[in-house]
Design an enzyme around this catalytic site. Structure first.
Site, mmCIF file in Angstrom:
data_model
loop_
_atom_site.group_PDB
_atom_site.id
_atom_site.type_symbol
_atom_site.label_atom_id
_atom_site.label_comp_id
_atom_site.label_asym_id
_atom_site.label_seq_id
_atom_site.Cartn_x
_atom_site.Cartn_y
_atom_site.Cartn_z
ATOM 1 C CG ASP A 1 -1.868 1.140 1.307
ATOM 2 O OD1 ASP A 1 -1.679 2.131 0.576
ATOM 3 O OD2 ASP A 1 -2.821 1.068 2.110
ATOM 4 C CG HIS A 2 3.071 4.181 -3.184
ATOM 5 N ND1 HIS A 2 3.775 5.124 -2.490
ATOM 6 C CD2 HIS A 2 3.804 3.924 -4.299
ATOM 7 C CE1 HIS A 2 4.878 5.446 -3.147
ATOM 8 N NE2 HIS A 2 4.923 4.712 -4.242
ATOM 9 N NE ARG A 3 -4.020 3.940 1.269
ATOM 10 C CZ ARG A 3 -5.205 3.492 1.664
ATOM 11 N NH1 ARG A 3 -6.242 4.324 1.723
ATOM 12 N NH2 ARG A 3 -5.369 2.227 1.998
#
Length: 404
Positions: A376-378
């Protein structure tokens, strides 16, 4: 008379399927006694009787899908007699069907759920004019909303549209496909994984790991276990332990996205994706970093078997912080997996293959395994994910470090 209602048996459950009735109409039941098995979105659960008495009526036959809180049976003192001697309705319904029962004309207003009554007040719908499609003719929220839409101005189609609909030829009796209802697990998986792909910005990183020494190390462990007449250890068991230790060394990956904050989990609970006849289940090995490889092997073997038989408890499928999905046994060399929310990463493990590599100026044959991390790039950027995979690769390529 006390009603047995569809209970909430998991945090993500919205409805359930009555899989099997273990009691029949007329049978005595005791409070706490198992009367039916319920298929939820995660497992096959046992349903206990709430009161002592006699099972007087079954409102939802085996195979019927029922919303949470709706009645599925009635327990009384047995005075109902033969009038309730058979389930309401006729024929077995396939899983996925919703029960439709027409109430008897008693002059009384049919039952309705609390939510339905609230929505009816808000929309100004008279419940007396609504046909209930829930068990026992109970009016549901959907029934109220449908009645409101039907009564809304302009709801009826134009005559030309009606004519066009009528003129459409009927579907041939023998279609060239079969309708296969989704299981509860498949329905929830479809919803959750679609939401994951739509709402979670995935990034993917793949690395190749030399597992020649890992395979040799596994053979040594299994020789020792065989001498002690203990169970074997798989390559996946070793990878589970290696991932757990890497997460302990790199806690920034053991996180979940929570709006304005990141939750960095203190425990390392690894989900292990298991394919079952009912769909994909993910048993969890809690505190995997603290367990020995032989303990992990025994636990994953046991949970995978019980997952296939729908015997896992809800607590054995919750609390995961990172998931491993291995398709190597199917000959898949590499793939990208979808993150299992609320987790922030999943590791896809492929098959080990023989490859030629240079070592000391010589061409040698080595066993190479590719893993792909979906993150999850967040929560995890590319550098963080790359660092995690680098540490995992170093650990797996020096397998003695997994047990020291």
């Amino acid at each position: 008379m006390p009603e047995i209602v569809m209970p909430r048996l998991s945090d993500t459950m919205e409805d359930g399927v009555v899989a099997t009735w273990l009691k029949q109409v007329g049978d005595p039941v005791t409070r706490g006694e198992i009367v039916a098995e319920i298929e939820t979105d995660k497992a096959l659960m046992e349903l206990e009787a709430y009161e002592d008495g006699v099972l007087e009526q079954i409102l939802a036959e085996a195979g019927t899908r029922v919303p949470i809180g709706e009645p599925i049976a009635i327990v009384g003192d047995g005075s109902a007699g033969a009038a309730a001697a058979a389930p309401v309705g006729s024929g077995r319904r396939a899983a996925g069907d919703t029960v439709h029962i027409t109430p008897a004309d008693t002059g009384q207003r049919p039952k309705s759920s609390p939510v339905a009554r609230k929505v009816a007040r808000e929309l100004g719908v008279d419940l007396a004019a609504v046909a209930g499609t829930g068990p026992g003719g109970r009016i549901t929220r959907r029934d109220v909303e449908s009645a409101r839409e039907a009564a809304a101005p302009g709801a009826a189609p134009e005559p030309a549209v009606v004519e066009a609909l009528v003129s459409v030829p009927a579907e041939p009796e023998s279609a060239d496909y079969d309708e296969i209802p989704l299981t509860g697990i498949q329905r929830v998986s479809a919803t959750r994984l679609t939401e994951s792909k739509q709402q979670v910005p995935h990034i993917y990183l793949t690395t190749a790991i030399d597992v020649t020494d890992l395979f040799a190390f596994r053979a040594q462990i299994n020789d020792t276990l065989a001498a002690a007449e203990s169970g074997k250890v798989s390559v996946n068991d070793l990878l589970i332990k290696a991932v757990a230790l890497t997460l302990r060394a790199d806690p920034a990956v053991n996180v979940s996205f929570a709006g304005d904050t990141l939750r960095q989990h203190r425990r390392i609970n690894l989900g292990i994706a298991v394919t079952t006849p009912a769909g994909l289940l993910v048993p969890v090995v809690h505190d995997a970093d603290r367990k020995s490889i032989s303990t992990i092997a025994a636990e994953t073997r046991d949970k995978a078997e019980r997952a296939r038989n729908r015997k896992l408890r809800t607590d054995e499928m919750t609390g995961g912080t990172f998931t491993i999905s291995n398709l190597g046994m199917f000959g898949i060399e590499s793939f990208s997996a979808v993150i299992n929310p609320p987790e922030s990463a999943i590791l896809a493990v492929g098959a080990a293959t023989d490859e030629l590599r240079l070592a000391g100026g010589q061409v040698v044959s080595r066993k190479v395994l590719r893993v792909t991390m979906s993150a999850d790039h967040r929560c995890i950027d590319g550098a963080g994910a790359a660092q995690f995979l680098g540490r995992l690769k170093e650990l797996v390529e020096h397998p003695l470090r997994i047990v020291t």
